[in-house]
Design a protein around this motif. Sequence first.
Motif, PDB file in Angstrom:
ATOM      1  N   ILE A 611       0.830  -1.142  -0.049  1.00  0.00           N
ATOM      2  CA  ILE A 611      -0.049   0.013   0.140  1.00  0.00           C
ATOM      3  C   ILE A 611       0.922   1.093  -0.054  1.00  0.00           C
ATOM      4  O   ILE A 611       1.775   1.189   0.856  1.00  0.00           O
ATOM      5  N   VAL A 612       0.719   2.127  -0.785  1.00  0.00           N
ATOM      6  CA  VAL A 612       1.572   3.476  -1.109  1.00  0.00           C
ATOM      7  C   VAL A 612       1.000   4.504  -0.982  1.00  0.00           C
ATOM      8  O   VAL A 612      -0.298   4.817  -1.044  1.00  0.00           O
ATOM      9  N   ASP A 613       2.019   5.588  -0.364  1.00  0.00           N
ATOM     10  CA  ASP A 613       1.280   7.076  -0.338  1.00  0.00           C
ATOM     11  C   ASP A 613       1.053   7.369  -1.868  1.00  0.00           C
ATOM     12  O   ASP A 613       1.789   7.347  -2.804  1.00  0.00           O
ATOM     13  N   CYS A 614      -0.100   7.742  -1.893  1.00  0.00           N
ATOM     14  CA  CYS A 614      -0.766   8.242  -3.444  1.00  0.00           C
ATOM     15  C   CYS A 614       0.108   9.210  -3.905  1.00  0.00           C
ATOM     16  O   CYS A 614       0.210   9.015  -5.240  1.00  0.00           O
ATOM     17  N   ARG A 618       5.542   5.977  -2.427  1.00  0.00           N
ATOM     18  CA  ARG A 618       6.427   5.060  -1.411  1.00  0.00           C
ATOM     19  C   ARG A 618       5.609   4.224  -0.782  1.00  0.00           C
ATOM     20  O   ARG A 618       4.495   4.581  -0.292  1.00  0.00           O
ATOM     21  N   MET A 619       6.330   2.811  -0.420  1.00  0.00           N
ATOM     22  CA  MET A 619       5.583   2.093   0.330  1.00  0.00           C
ATOM     23  C   MET A 619       5.499   2.418   1.780  1.00  0.00           C
ATOM     24  O   MET A 619       6.329   2.660   2.311  1.00  0.00           O
ATOM     25  N   ALA A 801      -7.380   3.513  -1.937  1.00  0.00           N
ATOM     26  CA  ALA A 801      -7.936   3.059  -3.185  1.00  0.00           C
ATOM     27  C   ALA A 801      -7.576   2.028  -3.502  1.00  0.00           C
ATOM     28  O   ALA A 801      -6.349   1.833  -3.730  1.00  0.00           O
ATOM     29  N   GLU A 802      -8.545   1.040  -3.791  1.00  0.00           N
ATOM     30  CA  GLU A 802      -7.954  -0.361  -4.136  1.00  0.00           C
ATOM     31  C   GLU A 802      -8.026  -0.684  -5.515  1.00  0.00           C
ATOM     32  O   GLU A 802      -8.832   0.135  -6.093  1.00  0.00           O
ATOM     33  N   GLY A 803      -7.313  -1.557  -6.178  1.00  0.00           N
ATOM     34  CA  GLY A 803      -7.626  -1.954  -7.593  1.00  0.00           C
ATOM     35  C   GLY A 803      -7.104  -0.876  -8.336  1.00  0.00           C
ATOM     36  O   GLY A 803      -7.327  -0.751  -9.606  1.00  0.00           O
ATOM     37  N   VAL A 804      -5.921  -0.269  -7.996  1.00  0.00           N
ATOM     38  CA  VAL A 804      -5.347   0.842  -8.980  1.00  0.00           C
ATOM     39  C   VAL A 804      -4.534   0.003  -9.878  1.00  0.00           C
ATOM     40  O   VAL A 804      -3.546  -0.408  -9.562  1.00  0.00           O
ATOM     41  N   GLU A 805      -4.661   0.201 -11.240  1.00  0.00           N
ATOM     42  CA  GLU A 805      -4.227  -0.429 -12.263  1.00  0.00           C
ATOM     43  C   GLU A 805      -3.306   0.409 -13.273  1.00  0.00           C
ATOM     44  O   GLU A 805      -2.655   0.125 -14.243  1.00  0.00           O
ATOM     45  N   THR A 806      -3.810   1.515 -13.599  1.00  0.00           N
ATOM     46  CA  THR A 806      -3.611   2.561 -14.545  1.00  0.00           C
ATOM     47  C   THR A 806      -2.946   3.815 -14.113  1.00  0.00           C
ATOM     48  O   THR A 806      -3.159   4.122 -13.091  1.00  0.00           O
ATOM     49  N   TYR A 820      -3.748   7.087  -0.051  1.00  0.00           N
ATOM     50  CA  TYR A 820      -3.205   5.765  -0.348  1.00  0.00           C
ATOM     51  C   TYR A 820      -3.813   5.180  -1.420  1.00  0.00           C
ATOM     52  O   TYR A 820      -4.721   5.195  -1.724  1.00  0.00           O
ATOM     53  N   CYS A 821      -2.755   4.424  -1.952  1.00  0.00           N
ATOM     54  CA  CYS A 821      -3.160   3.597  -3.300  1.00  0.00           C
ATOM     55  C   CYS A 821      -2.743   2.182  -3.082  1.00  0.00           C
ATOM     56  O   CYS A 821      -1.868   1.769  -2.328  1.00  0.00           O
ATOM     57  N   GLN A 822      -3.603   1.317  -3.700  1.00  0.00           N
ATOM     58  CA  GLN A 822      -3.067  -0.117  -3.628  1.00  0.00           C
ATOM     59  C   GLN A 822      -3.658  -0.726  -4.916  1.00  0.00           C
ATOM     60  O   GLN A 822      -4.918  -0.715  -5.278  1.00  0.00           O
ATOM     61  N   GLY A 823      -2.685  -1.735  -5.627  1.00  0.00           N
ATOM     62  CA  GLY A 823      -3.048  -2.151  -6.882  1.00  0.00           C
ATOM     63  C   GLY A 823      -2.028  -2.697  -7.729  1.00  0.00           C
ATOM     64  O   GLY A 823      -0.764  -2.753  -7.481  1.00  0.00           O
ATOM     65  N   TYR A 824      -1.940  -3.493  -8.778  1.00  0.00           N
ATOM     66  CA  TYR A 824      -1.087  -4.277  -9.528  1.00  0.00           C
ATOM     67  C   TYR A 824      -0.209  -2.881 -10.233  1.00  0.00           C
ATOM     68  O   TYR A 824       0.932  -3.330 -10.654  1.00  0.00           O
TER      69      TYR A 824
END
Length: 842
Positions: A611-614, A618-619, A801-806, A820-824
């Motif tokens: 989970i990173v700083d949006c 940074r993790m 925010a979960e599932g951030v891919e783009t 924060y963001c989390q995703g592939y």
Amino acid sequence: MDKCIVELSQRLKHSAGVEYLSDLVQWLNSRLDACYIAISVVDEVLLQAKVLAGVRQGQPIAELEYSLVGTPCAVAFEHEGVCIFPEQVQELFPDDPELVTLEASSYLGCAIYSEQGLRQGLLTLVFTREASLLEFPEWRPLIDFCVLLIRNELSRIRSEQQQLQERELLLEAQRLGKMGNYRWDLITNEAYWSPPLCQIFGVAETCQFSHQEYKALVHPQDWEKVERVIAACLANPGQAHAVQYRIHTPQGELKYLSSKGVVTVDGKQPIRMDGVTRDITDIQLQNEQLGLAKLVFDNTSESILICDRHNRILAVNPAFSELTGYSEAEVLGKNPAILSSGRQSASFYQQMWQCIRRQGHWSGEIWNRCKDGAIYPEFLRINIIYDADHNIDKYVAIFTNISSQKEAEAQIRFQASYDALTGIPNRFLFRDRLGQAIEQCQRLEQHSALFFIDLDLFKGVNDSLGHLQGDSLLKEVAARLSGSVRQGDTVARLGGDEFAVIAHGMRDHDSAGLIAHKIQQVLSKPFALGELRLHMTASIGIALYPNDSDTTEGLMSHADQALYLAKHSGRNTFRFFTHSMQQSANRRLRLKTALHKAIDEQKIEVHYQPIVDCQSGRMVKCEALARWHDEEFGQVSPAEFIAVAEEFGLMPELGNLILHRALNDWKTLQQLGFGGIGLSINRSTLEFVNVEFGALKVPELVLLYGLDPKLITIEITESLLMEEHQGMRPALYELSELGIEVAIDDFGTGYSSLSYLRNFPVKILKIDRSFVDTMVGELADYALVRGIIEMAKALGIDVVAEGVETEQQWSQLQQLGCQYCQGYLFAKAMSVEDLQLRLEAA
């Protein structure tokens, strides 16, 4: 000769009995030259002689019995007067060995007669010389005199024996009759007690007692009564007076006695009191038992009726009259058939009486009629009482009104088979009805359908409106369902908000579908709960007989699988069972077994997604995610095995395994110098409320592994907050007070109410990936994401925010101020080893 008689009389005057006879024999032996002298008594029937006194060759004879047969004694016993064999006696009686032993030459014998002329004994003299050598004319009077003396003594001995026997018989009769006699000498104040009387009083058979010793044995409360009777006897000599009283024996035994006495006077002076005393303890106890039996007979709540051998009523108790309305006078001498209700057939009574006469008793339930015509059920027991010859003497009938019991049994049967709230069949009766329906369909080659019905979101009604309103809703649902089916169909409540319908004549999906539509229609109409009008929907699963199964268990299982699919298809719909459902169910069962084994063997892996700083990328923390690779199923999707764990109650064990492993991995990373990275761990509802694995265990484990609580985040779902399980609020606040953050996972997919954000210590909202996926290009979803972020900022809550891919999604989230963001786009979930390498590389 006279001199000899005088001498013999002097010798015998101080002796008696056998001693008397022995002295006589010794005197004869001193005067006659005989080698054998004996006085015997003879059994005239057996011709058996018993020597009472005798000498053989000068020595006394010990007890001796012998047969007269073949001896000169047999002849002498039959002979009147003196019988003499003066010579060659051995040759005359060769079968008598005693004559040979004595070297006998001559014999003299004389039978002894009683005063009544009955032969009773024998005087025998044996000589080693011929009797002719004796001067018999001189001794004959002496022998006659001796015979007279023997006769008198034998008569006296026999008389004493008879008296002794009579005394023994009297004493034995007293013992058997538990009585004894006494004589009280009023001059010396001493009393004679017979041995049986001593036994009654429990004292030694000394037979001599003082009046004071007697008084000491009488019960103190009865002594005054005894004294009054003694005074009455003394005042009325010759008249018998009786008294009953108690004694305490020296052994501590309490006895009841009955004494009767009479006083004898000499002139006017009372000299003695004679009487008898009887032990009436047994009689007293029997009377008490009879009195107790009468008391029980009169006061028992059970009705009792006694008949003679001809079945005529002899007695009834008050309970009989109270139950039947008949008085004792009205039924005496009548047949109990007057109570017959007419409900039992003649064959019933015939079998009942056959059983009574064969076994001596009968018991069972029967219907009888009161005097006023009312019919009631009773439990009846009939027993035969036999006389001493085992002939039927009486019949005793005991019966109880079991109307209340029957009503209670009916209520119990209803409660066992029907739902207490709705009054429709419960699960137990439903299974029975379903089995009957299957049997009927098999017999008539018919079809039927089974509907499993589950109210959608009923729990929310209970939580928001309370259980009373929820119960009212369930009762109305049961009423509507019952009114929507045909006569002969069954509506049942299986529990909670689950209902079932068994419908006959359903040949195909279309006919069953019509029933399902009808059920949905009747349940879709508003429910009036007080002033509130509530709209409800239902999910329905359908299984057909015999298409889907021909057994009770099979139909229930298949209907349940169809209901499962209907609920997971968006609710407010119905689904028919298909074989693909069975395959899915079989897979879930196999997965459950494999998952249980994997948990036990700790084969569940834990991976970590950063989970990173949006703003900086940074993790800052990682989310612990379970991964499972099985030999049979390969890599199993978390969505699938987590659902299986929740369905089969494995979540507490699975969550506990993940929690321990994640905390241990984080401890290892901390020891390697990566202590600033946070850890986010999911906890399901089942885990959260479980006593052993629940939220209260998390702080302990965090401290146990030596981690900083501020680095730990516990993720829960919206539904957990809405359900408000007991103890949940204090547990969440305890986590918060220790620095452990609480995050709401998949925010926006659950309940619309947001009041829990103010009522619980929530620090983070995680926007579900379904909104993030479409926020680029979909204004509505973009607006929703923006609204969540702005609302969270206003409440001081961070957003992930979960599932951030783009890159475009990330850019928009940065512009909206998401923390924060989390995703592939940033990283997939990875093993702890790969995470370590990533941290080292950074």
